[in-house]
Motif scaffolding. Structure first.
Motif, short mmCIF file in Angstrom:
data_model
loop_
_atom_site.label_atom_id
_atom_site.label_comp_id
_atom_site.label_asym_id
_atom_site.label_seq_id
_atom_site.Cartn_x
_atom_site.Cartn_y
_atom_site.Cartn_z
N GLU A 157 0.98 -0.96 0.13
CA GLU A 157 0.03 -0.06 -0.09
C GLU A 157 0.90 1.28 -0.03
O GLU A 157 0.60 2.06 -0.67
N LEU A 158 2.01 1.22 0.93
CA LEU A 158 2.91 2.40 0.84
C LEU A 158 3.52 2.64 -0.39
O LEU A 158 3.88 3.78 -0.82
N PRO A 202 8.82 -16.97 1.07
CA PRO A 202 8.10 -18.17 1.49
C PRO A 202 7.11 -18.41 0.23
O PRO A 202 6.47 -17.36 -0.23
N LEU A 203 7.05 -19.61 0.03
CA LEU A 203 6.09 -20.09 -1.26
C LEU A 203 4.64 -19.61 -1.18
O LEU A 203 4.00 -19.06 -2.09
N THR A 204 4.06 -19.39 0.12
CA THR A 204 2.82 -19.10 0.28
C THR A 204 2.51 -17.54 -0.11
O THR A 204 1.76 -17.09 -0.51
N THR A 205 3.51 -16.97 0.47
CA THR A 205 3.69 -15.53 0.24
C THR A 205 3.68 -15.13 -1.23
O THR A 205 3.19 -14.30 -1.91
N GLN A 206 4.59 -15.91 -1.87
CA GLN A 206 4.92 -15.71 -3.46
C GLN A 206 3.36 -16.00 -4.12
O GLN A 206 3.05 -14.95 -4.75
N GLN A 207 2.73 -16.65 -3.57
CA GLN A 207 1.31 -16.96 -4.38
C GLN A 207 0.53 -15.92 -4.13
O GLN A 207 -0.13 -15.25 -5.01
N LYS A 208 0.41 -15.32 -2.86
CA LYS A 208 -0.41 -13.97 -2.63
C LYS A 208 0.02 -12.88 -3.22
O LYS A 208 -0.84 -12.08 -3.91
N LEU A 209 1.50 -12.72 -3.43
CA LEU A 209 2.17 -11.61 -3.88
C LEU A 209 1.68 -11.69 -5.47
O LEU A 209 1.56 -10.47 -6.01
N LEU A 210 1.75 -12.79 -5.96
CA LEU A 210 1.53 -13.26 -7.36
C LEU A 210 0.20 -12.50 -7.82
O LEU A 210 -0.24 -11.51 -8.80
N LEU A 211 -0.90 -12.92 -7.20
CA LEU A 211 -2.22 -12.23 -7.26
C LEU A 211 -2.21 -10.62 -7.14
O LEU A 211 -2.74 -10.10 -7.83
N ALA A 212 -1.51 -10.29 -6.11
CA ALA A 212 -1.26 -8.88 -5.86
C ALA A 212 -0.83 -7.91 -6.95
O ALA A 212 -1.41 -6.92 -7.44
N ILE A 213 -0.02 -8.70 -7.74
CA ILE A 213 0.82 -8.15 -8.82
C ILE A 213 0.08 -8.14 -10.05
O ILE A 213 -0.33 -6.87 -10.58
N GLU A 214 -0.78 -9.18 -10.17
CA GLU A 214 -1.66 -9.14 -11.41
C GLU A 214 -2.95 -8.39 -11.20
O GLU A 214 -3.25 -7.67 -12.09
N LYS A 235 -3.39 -5.87 -8.76
CA LYS A 235 -3.07 -4.64 -8.25
C LYS A 235 -4.23 -4.33 -7.03
O LYS A 235 -4.40 -3.06 -6.76
N THR A 236 -4.45 -5.48 -6.55
CA THR A 236 -5.27 -5.27 -5.24
C THR A 236 -4.92 -6.32 -4.38
O THR A 236 -4.54 -7.28 -4.89
N PHE A 237 -5.42 -6.35 -3.17
CA PHE A 237 -4.90 -7.18 -1.92
C PHE A 237 -5.90 -6.88 -0.78
O PHE A 237 -6.19 -5.78 -0.85
N SER A 287 -3.51 -0.71 -5.16
CA SER A 287 -2.13 -0.35 -4.94
C SER A 287 -1.57 -0.58 -6.38
O SER A 287 -1.28 -1.69 -7.09
N ASN A 288 -1.24 0.52 -7.04
CA ASN A 288 -0.51 0.46 -8.36
C ASN A 288 1.04 0.86 -8.04
O ASN A 288 1.34 1.99 -8.09
N PHE A 289 1.87 -0.33 -8.12
CA PHE A 289 3.18 -0.07 -7.82
C PHE A 289 3.89 -0.64 -8.89
O PHE A 289 3.67 -1.84 -9.58
N ARG A 290 5.12 -0.15 -9.11
CA ARG A 290 6.21 -0.90 -9.94
C ARG A 290 7.05 -1.88 -9.19
O ARG A 290 7.65 -1.34 -8.38
N LEU A 291 7.16 -2.95 -9.79
CA LEU A 291 7.99 -3.92 -9.01
C LEU A 291 9.30 -4.20 -9.47
O LEU A 291 9.50 -4.36 -10.62
N ILE A 292 10.44 -4.10 -8.67
CA ILE A 292 11.66 -4.50 -8.97
C ILE A 292 12.03 -5.43 -7.64
O ILE A 292 11.91 -5.47 -6.57
N SER A 293 12.57 -6.65 -8.42
CA SER A 293 12.94 -7.60 -7.52
C SER A 293 14.55 -7.56 -7.52
O SER A 293 15.05 -7.48 -8.44
N ALA A 294 15.20 -8.49 -6.86
CA ALA A 294 16.90 -8.52 -6.93
C ALA A 294 17.09 -10.20 -6.27
O ALA A 294 16.15 -10.53 -5.44
N THR A 295 17.83 -10.43 -6.72
CA THR A 295 18.33 -11.78 -6.06
C THR A 295 20.06 -12.22 -6.64
O THR A 295 20.19 -11.77 -7.57
#
Lengths: 458, 69
Positions: free
Chosen positions: A223-224, A239-251, A253-255, A266-274
């Motif tokens: 939200e921030l 964690p895998l369960t969070t990945q699933q929830k985040l996948l939905l939120a990214i697609e 744009k709500t959660f 929430s309309n955010f631009r996602l940048i990940s790193a690994t």
């Protein structure tokens, strides 16, 4: 803004200018011509920003020559043609046209072109800004960064890959500053540094009473990050369960925040790193395949510093100049820094230059470098299955051994090395353990020992 | 230019001219009768384009006939 339309078909040209006039601002000026000579004169005399070029004028393919001239005059060239041959389209793009459109143009096609043009104009200096802040001449990185326009236009999530210390956080920040700037927040979460059971509450937020200890409502990072950037560092630790929830939120744009039935947009631009090999994690079932493809819309690989030796002198120069105090390195000191393997990558190099700048003498010798880097591997020889490694040992170390005994100094050295790697890696435990090639227990034992020693000293 | 290439060029020119003509007619209908200046420019050009379409169509028919023979 001045716009030029070049087409020898009078009716097609009037059609185009009429449709365009409904899409541009009243103060924009539309100029038109039917021939190459006039077109070149207008480009030379007027400040044309956008030019529509019919490919076939009085001569076949005459429009190709106009593309080059338009670019010389800093105009954004769009080619119009009824031709469908792929060779012609290819040549036009090679000449530098920004778009190739089929005639007759529709209002929707023109809208899209104008949108792309405005984007391009807005981010014209973006590449320059990025290369100014991320010092590199490495071909692979340069090639990736030159496609930065794609990131902007597509709004694809970005995945930054590379070992610890290669500047992934810095790159995420640069992309955010360049694209979003002060219009949105840069929200940073290191997924490896937060306990698994807290990741979801951090990301999605929660309602008062959602779980024990949730004594008031809390906004999540998603939200921030609304209208800004969400930077998820060490995404492989999610964690895998969070990945699933985040996948939905990214697609979507709500959660839903934890314990809440009220949806949050929430309309955010996602940048990940690994720094992990995510493909391996997927094979081991530790990372979701669908989540990976969602977050890896645009991949940028930042190789370790040892694989881009050409960047080392550039970075030394950059950090020396950007530091608070001017110091000079003698040629041997410079050579030592260039030869060093830099296991902690750019972060380690920056720290070393910072420490050199804090030294009392303004002239840095090779001895200073050797002392600072501790021991530098000078030679590694395979001798009958054993590695014989010779070191440059400082006189200070010899004195300590003579005074305290070898075991105490070795234990101390172990502690210093572990702490150094830990700090160099930005206090990332997992990365430090991987680099040190020791067990987690061993790592914590050494770190605990060093903390205890510090407490005793206090 | 081979017969096939000529046929392709003529077909392309015909469809392109018809599309342009249709677009012009739509604009004329949209601007009628207020935008006199634009209409004065477009109407003669629309007539010319219509004549072009007929010419290309005749040429294409000729080409088709010669191919049959």
């Amino acid at each position: 803004m001045n716009i030029l339309v070049i087409d020898d078909d009078d009716l097609a040209r009037i059609n185009l200018t009429h449709i365009l006039s409904g899409l541009i601002l009243p103060e924009d000026i539309l100029l038109e011509t039917s021939n190459q000579k006039d077109a070149l004169n207008i480009l030379a005399q007027e400040d044309i920003e956008l030019v529509f070029i019919d490919l076939d004028l009085e001569k076949e393919l005459a429009g190709l020559e106009i593309i080059s001239k338009a670019l010389e005059h800093d105009a954004y060239p769009i080619v119009l043609s009824g031709r469908e041959e792929s060779e012609v389209v290819e040549v036009a793009y090679e000449k530098g046209c920004a778009d190739f459109l089929s005639k007759p143009l529709t209002k929707d096609a023109l809208k899209l072109v104008l949108q792309k043009f405005h984007f391009s104009k807005k981010y014209k200096n973006l590449k320059g800004v990025i290369f100014e802040k991320y010092v590199t001449q490495d071909d692979k990185i340069v090639r990736q960064l030159k496609k930065i326009d794609e990131i902007i236009l597509s709004e694809m999530p970005v995945l930054l890959r590379g070992p610890s210390g290669t500047g992934k956080t810095q790159m995420a920040r640069i992309i955010h500053d360049a694209i979003i700037g002060s219009r949105g927040e840069f929200i940073h979460l290191n997924c490896a540094e937060i306990p698994e059971n807290l990741v979801e509450s951090e990301l999605f937020g929660y309602k008062k009473g959602a779980f024990t200890g949730a004594d008031k409502d809390k906004k999540g990072l998603l939200e921030l990050a609304n209208k800004g950037t969400l930077f998820l560092d060490e995404i492989a630790s999610m964690p895998l369960t969070t990945q699933q929830k985040l996948l939905l939120a990214i697609e979507e744009k709500t959660f839903y925040p934890l314990g809440s039935e009220k949806v949050v947009k929430s309309n955010f631009r996602l940048i990940s790193a690994t720094c992990d090999d995510i493909e391996e994690n997927i094979e081991r079932g530790e990372f979701r395949n669908d989540f990976y493809y969602r977050i890896a819309g645009y991949k940028i690989l930042l190789p370790p510093l040892k694989d881009r030796p050409g960047d080392i002198p550039l970075l030394i120069d950059y950090f020396l100049k950007s530091g608070p105090r001017r110091i000079v390195l003698n040629s041997k000191a410079h050579a030592l820094l260039e030869q060093y393997a830099w296991p902690g990558n750019v972060r380690e190099l920056k720290q070393v230059i910072g420490r050199l700048q804090a030294k009392s003498s303004g002239i840095i010798s090779d001895g200073d470098i050797k002392q600072l880097l501790g021991v530098i591997t000078s030679e590694v020889v395979d001798s009958g299955g054993f590695l014989e490694i010779s070191y440059d040992i400082s006189s200070e170390l010899i004195e300590q051994v003579l005074e305290l005994g070898l075991l105490k100094v070795m234990a101390n050295l172990e502690k210093v090395i572990v702490q150094n790697i830990y700090e160099t890696n930005g206090q990332k435990v997992r990365t430090s353990i991987q680099q040190l090639q020791i067990s987690t227990n061993r790592f914590y034992k050494i770190m605990k020992h060093s903390e205890k020693q510090e407490d005793d000293n206090e | 230019m081979s017969k096939n290439d000529k046929m392709m060029t003529l077909t392309h020119n015909l469809t392109s001219s018809i599309s342009s003509l249709v677009q012009a007619v739509e604009i004329i209908a949209e601007c009628w009768p207020e935008n006199r200046e634009l209409l004065d420019r477009m109407i003669p050009l629309t007539k010319d384009k219509g004549a072009d379409v007929l010419l290309i169509w005749e040429e294409l028919k000729e080409e088709l006939r010669s191919n049959e023979n």
